[in-house]
Design a protein around this motif. Structure first.
Motif, PDB file in Angstrom:
ATOM      1  N   PRO A 162       0.881  -0.986  -0.215  1.00  0.00           N
ATOM      2  CA  PRO A 162       0.245  -0.088   0.270  1.00  0.00           C
ATOM      3  C   PRO A 162       1.108   1.035  -0.051  1.00  0.00           C
ATOM      4  O   PRO A 162       2.201   1.423   0.845  1.00  0.00           O
ATOM      5  CB  PRO A 162      -0.821   0.013   0.983  1.00  0.00           C
ATOM      6  N   LYS A 163       0.340   2.584  -0.891  1.00  0.00           N
ATOM      7  CA  LYS A 163       1.584   2.809  -0.936  1.00  0.00           C
ATOM      8  C   LYS A 163       0.819   4.614   0.545  1.00  0.00           C
ATOM      9  O   LYS A 163       0.077   4.386   0.967  1.00  0.00           O
ATOM     10  CB  LYS A 163       0.819   4.184  -2.308  1.00  0.00           C
ATOM     11  N   LYS A 164       2.540   4.952   1.297  1.00  0.00           N
ATOM     12  CA  LYS A 164       2.536   5.735   2.214  1.00  0.00           C
ATOM     13  C   LYS A 164       2.784   6.835   1.244  1.00  0.00           C
ATOM     14  O   LYS A 164       2.843   7.286  -0.062  1.00  0.00           O
ATOM     15  CB  LYS A 164       3.841   4.794   2.796  1.00  0.00           C
ATOM     16  N   ASP A 165       2.135   8.105   1.807  1.00  0.00           N
ATOM     17  CA  ASP A 165       2.723   9.430   2.007  1.00  0.00           C
ATOM     18  C   ASP A 165       3.681  10.012   1.701  1.00  0.00           C
ATOM     19  O   ASP A 165       4.383  10.542   0.467  1.00  0.00           O
ATOM     20  CB  ASP A 165       2.090  10.666   2.838  1.00  0.00           C
ATOM     21  N   SER A 166       4.171   9.476   2.146  1.00  0.00           N
ATOM     22  CA  SER A 166       6.203   9.787   1.721  1.00  0.00           C
ATOM     23  C   SER A 166       7.521   8.333   2.209  1.00  0.00           C
ATOM     24  O   SER A 166       6.540   7.569   2.926  1.00  0.00           O
ATOM     25  CB  SER A 166       6.064  10.605   3.065  1.00  0.00           C
ATOM     26  N   PHE A 167       8.137   8.418   2.123  1.00  0.00           N
ATOM     27  CA  PHE A 167       9.270   8.144   2.203  1.00  0.00           C
ATOM     28  C   PHE A 167       9.728   7.875   3.550  1.00  0.00           C
ATOM     29  O   PHE A 167       9.529   6.212   3.706  1.00  0.00           O
ATOM     30  CB  PHE A 167      10.751   8.023   1.162  1.00  0.00           C
ATOM     31  N   LEU A 168       9.445   8.607   4.180  1.00  0.00           N
ATOM     32  CA  LEU A 168       9.644   8.642   6.269  1.00  0.00           C
ATOM     33  C   LEU A 168       9.085   7.976   6.289  1.00  0.00           C
ATOM     34  O   LEU A 168       9.180   7.096   7.572  1.00  0.00           O
ATOM     35  CB  LEU A 168       9.674   9.794   6.674  1.00  0.00           C
ATOM     36  N   LYS A 169       7.326   8.110   6.052  1.00  0.00           N
ATOM     37  CA  LYS A 169       6.408   7.011   6.548  1.00  0.00           C
ATOM     38  C   LYS A 169       6.944   5.266   6.796  1.00  0.00           C
ATOM     39  O   LYS A 169       6.312   4.444   7.584  1.00  0.00           O
ATOM     40  CB  LYS A 169       5.409   7.636   6.159  1.00  0.00           C
ATOM     41  N   ASN A 170       7.115   4.866   5.320  1.00  0.00           N
ATOM     42  CA  ASN A 170       8.036   3.715   4.488  1.00  0.00           C
ATOM     43  C   ASN A 170       8.574   2.498   6.668  1.00  0.00           C
ATOM     44  O   ASN A 170       9.499   1.744   6.294  1.00  0.00           O
ATOM     45  CB  ASN A 170       8.567   3.335   3.568  1.00  0.00           C
ATOM     46  N   LEU A 171       9.376   3.973   6.704  1.00  0.00           N
ATOM     47  CA  LEU A 171      10.628   3.523   7.545  1.00  0.00           C
ATOM     48  C   LEU A 171       9.746   3.027   9.038  1.00  0.00           C
ATOM     49  O   LEU A 171      10.734   2.655   9.855  1.00  0.00           O
ATOM     50  CB  LEU A 171      11.827   4.589   7.314  1.00  0.00           C
ATOM     51  N   VAL A 172      10.055   4.388   9.177  1.00  0.00           N
ATOM     52  CA  VAL A 172       8.852   4.737  10.553  1.00  0.00           C
ATOM     53  C   VAL A 172       7.919   4.282  10.854  1.00  0.00           C
ATOM     54  O   VAL A 172       7.820   3.842  12.661  1.00  0.00           O
ATOM     55  CB  VAL A 172       8.799   6.280  11.632  1.00  0.00           C
ATOM     56  N   GLU A 173       6.684   3.532  10.406  1.00  0.00           N
ATOM     57  CA  GLU A 173       5.901   2.622  10.360  1.00  0.00           C
ATOM     58  C   GLU A 173       6.147   1.015   9.840  1.00  0.00           C
ATOM     59  O   GLU A 173       5.084   0.943   8.442  1.00  0.00           O
ATOM     60  CB  GLU A 173       4.504   3.002   9.479  1.00  0.00           C
ATOM     61  N   PRO A 174       6.519   0.254  10.486  1.00  0.00           N
ATOM     62  CA  PRO A 174       6.212  -1.031   9.439  1.00  0.00           C
ATOM     63  C   PRO A 174       5.367  -1.445   9.958  1.00  0.00           C
ATOM     64  O   PRO A 174       4.855  -1.537  11.235  1.00  0.00           O
ATOM     65  CB  PRO A 174       7.748  -1.479  10.212  1.00  0.00           C
ATOM     66  N   SER A 175       5.007  -2.602   9.594  1.00  0.00           N
ATOM     67  CA  SER A 175       3.652  -3.252   9.615  1.00  0.00           C
ATOM     68  C   SER A 175       3.723  -4.486   8.617  1.00  0.00           C
ATOM     69  O   SER A 175       3.520  -4.673   7.628  1.00  0.00           O
ATOM     70  CB  SER A 175       2.333  -2.649   8.193  1.00  0.00           C
ATOM     71  N   SER A 176       4.145  -5.566   9.397  1.00  0.00           N
ATOM     72  CA  SER A 176       3.951  -6.890   9.278  1.00  0.00           C
ATOM     73  C   SER A 176       2.610  -7.129   9.127  1.00  0.00           C
ATOM     74  O   SER A 176       2.028  -7.287   9.473  1.00  0.00           O
ATOM     75  CB  SER A 176       5.555  -7.622  10.999  1.00  0.00           C
ATOM     76  N   CYS A 177       2.789  -7.905   8.221  1.00  0.00           N
ATOM     77  CA  CYS A 177       1.469  -8.850   7.551  1.00  0.00           C
ATOM     78  C   CYS A 177       1.818 -10.000   8.593  1.00  0.00           C
ATOM     79  O   CYS A 177      -0.087 -10.623   9.276  1.00  0.00           O
ATOM     80  CB  CYS A 177       1.514  -9.774   6.459  1.00  0.00           C
ATOM     81  N   HIS A 178       2.718 -10.533   9.305  1.00  0.00           N
ATOM     82  CA  HIS A 178       2.551 -11.686  10.346  1.00  0.00           C
ATOM     83  C   HIS A 178       1.865 -11.148  11.540  1.00  0.00           C
ATOM     84  O   HIS A 178       0.817 -11.785  12.331  1.00  0.00           O
ATOM     85  CB  HIS A 178       3.919 -11.781  10.480  1.00  0.00           C
ATOM     86  N   ARG A 179       2.390  -9.938  11.228  1.00  0.00           N
ATOM     87  CA  ARG A 179       1.530  -9.356  13.230  1.00  0.00           C
ATOM     88  C   ARG A 179       0.195  -9.250  12.825  1.00  0.00           C
ATOM     89  O   ARG A 179      -0.984  -8.991  13.730  1.00  0.00           O
ATOM     90  CB  ARG A 179       2.405  -7.988  13.492  1.00  0.00           C
ATOM     91  N   LYS A 180      -0.434  -8.759  11.896  1.00  0.00           N
ATOM     92  CA  LYS A 180      -1.391  -8.168  11.199  1.00  0.00           C
ATOM     93  C   LYS A 180      -2.371  -9.291  11.579  1.00  0.00           C
ATOM     94  O   LYS A 180      -3.491  -9.834  11.258  1.00  0.00           O
ATOM     95  CB  LYS A 180      -1.835  -7.345  10.405  1.00  0.00           C
ATOM     96  N   ILE A 181      -2.300 -10.485  10.810  1.00  0.00           N
ATOM     97  CA  ILE A 181      -2.870 -11.112  10.659  1.00  0.00           C
ATOM     98  C   ILE A 181      -2.878 -12.148  11.933  1.00  0.00           C
ATOM     99  O   ILE A 181      -4.373 -12.995  12.385  1.00  0.00           O
ATOM    100  CB  ILE A 181      -2.198 -13.096  10.089  1.00  0.00           C
ATOM    101  N   ASP A 182      -1.522 -11.798  12.707  1.00  0.00           N
ATOM    102  CA  ASP A 182      -2.067 -12.300  14.153  1.00  0.00           C
ATOM    103  C   ASP A 182      -3.499 -11.925  14.617  1.00  0.00           C
ATOM    104  O   ASP A 182      -3.962 -12.501  15.632  1.00  0.00           O
ATOM    105  CB  ASP A 182      -0.617 -12.437  15.418  1.00  0.00           C
ATOM    106  N   GLU A 183      -3.166 -10.242  14.604  1.00  0.00           N
ATOM    107  CA  GLU A 183      -4.354  -9.637  15.788  1.00  0.00           C
ATOM    108  C   GLU A 183      -5.543 -10.113  14.696  1.00  0.00           C
ATOM    109  O   GLU A 183      -6.931 -10.068  15.299  1.00  0.00           O
ATOM    110  CB  GLU A 183      -4.273  -8.519  14.929  1.00  0.00           C
ATOM    111  N   LEU A 184      -5.896 -10.256  14.000  1.00  0.00           N
ATOM    112  CA  LEU A 184      -7.204 -10.538  13.248  1.00  0.00           C
ATOM    113  C   LEU A 184      -7.963 -11.547  13.894  1.00  0.00           C
ATOM    114  O   LEU A 184      -8.999 -10.978  14.365  1.00  0.00           O
ATOM    115  CB  LEU A 184      -6.623 -10.795  11.321  1.00  0.00           C
ATOM    116  N   PHE A 185      -6.783 -12.904  13.736  1.00  0.00           N
ATOM    117  CA  PHE A 185      -7.526 -14.011  13.975  1.00  0.00           C
ATOM    118  C   PHE A 185      -7.886 -13.808  15.777  1.00  0.00           C
ATOM    119  O   PHE A 185      -8.910 -14.454  15.684  1.00  0.00           O
ATOM    120  CB  PHE A 185      -6.621 -15.122  13.355  1.00  0.00           C
TER     121      PHE A 185
END
Length: 223
Positions: A162-185
Motif C-alpha cells: 500500500p502506498k504511504k504518503d512519504s518515504f519516511l513513513k515506510n521506515l517509521v511505520e513498519p507493518s508486518s503482515c505476520h503481526r496483522k494476521i495474528d491480530e486479526l484471528f
C-alpha cells in the motif's frame, strides 16, 4: 419470560456468527487461491458450529416456552436434553478454538509466505502470487513478512505494498503482515470465546430453571 432467554441468546450468537462469517477482512483472505492451493479456512469450523448452535437454540427456546405454558414434563424434559446437547457443543467449540487458535494464524501466515515468495520471483507473472499478496496487503494494510526482507519490501517493491504518503513513513511505520494476521484471528477467536461463555452461562441457568419447573409440575400433579 425466563425461558425466552435461549431465543434471545440464540439470536445474538447467530448474529455474531453470521457477522464473523461474512466479515470482509476474513473473507477476502480465506477465499484466496494460490495456484491449486486454497487458503486455509479452518477458522470457519468454529463459525459454523456457532451458527448451528444459535439456530437450534432459537428453536429450543420455543420448545421450552410451549412446554412451560402447557405444563408438560415431557416437553420440559426434551428442552433440558436439548440444552445439555447444545452445552456440550459449546464446550467442544471452546476447546477446539483454544487448541487451534495459534495454528489457524500459523497456517494463514504460511500461505501468505508462499505467495510472497512467488511474488518476488522473476517469473511471478506466471502465477497469481502477486495478486494474492496484494490482497493481503490491501486488506490488512500491511507489507511483507516478519523478517528483514519484509522490513525493506516497501522500499524496493512499491508495486506490492500500500502506498504511504512519504518515504519516511515506510521506515517509521513498519507493518508486518505476520503481526496483522495474528491480530486479526486472535481478535475474532476472542470474540467467539466471549460469545460462547455468555451463552454457556445462560444455558446453565436455563437447565436449572427447566428442572425446577419440571419438578414443580410433577409435585403439583401428585396432589
Amino acid at each position: 419470560f425466563s425461558l425466552l432467554f435461549p431465543q434471545l441468546a440464540g439470536g445474538i450468537i447467530l448474529g455474531v456468527a453470521l457477522w464473523l462469517r461474512h466479515d470482509s477482512q476474513t473473507t477476502n483472505i480465506l477465499y484466496l487461491q494460490l495456484g491449486d492451493k486454497q487458503a486455509p479456512n479452518t477458522f470457519y469450523v468454529g463459525i459454523y458450529i456457532l451458527i448451528a448452535v444459535g439456530a437450534v437454540m432459537m428453536f429450543v427456546g420455543f420448545l421450552g416456552c410451549y412446554g412451560a405454558i402447557q405444563e408438560s414434563q415431557c416437553l420440559l424434559g426434551t428442552f433440558f436434553t436439548c440444552l445439555v446437547i447444545l452445552f456440550a457443543c459449546e464446550v467442544a467449540a471452546g476447546i477446539w478454538g483454544f487448541v487451534n487458535k495459534d495454528q489457524i494464524a500459523k497456517d494463514v501466515k504460511q500461505f501468505y509466505d508462499q505467495a510472497f515468495q512467488q511474488a518476488l520471483m522473476a517469473d511471478s507473472e506466471s502465477s497469481n502470487g502477486k495478486a494474492v499478496v496484494k490482497t493481503f496487503h490491501e486488506t490488512l494494510d500491511c507489507c511483507g513478512p516478519d523478517n528483514a526482507i519484509g522490513a525493506f519490501t516497501p522500499l524496493w517493491r512499491d508495486d506490492l505494498c500500500p502506498k504511504k504518503d512519504s518515504f519516511l513513513k515506510n521506515l517509521v511505520e513498519p507493518s508486518s503482515c505476520h503481526r496483522k494476521i495474528d491480530e486479526l484471528f486472535s481478535g475474532k477467536l476472542y470474540l467467539i470465546g466471549i460469545a460462547a461463555i455468555v451463552v454457556a452461562v445462560i444455558m446453565i441457568f436455563e437447565m436449572i430453571l427447566s428442572m425446577v419447573l419440571c419438578c414443580g409440575i410433577r409435585n403439583s400433579s401428585v396432589y
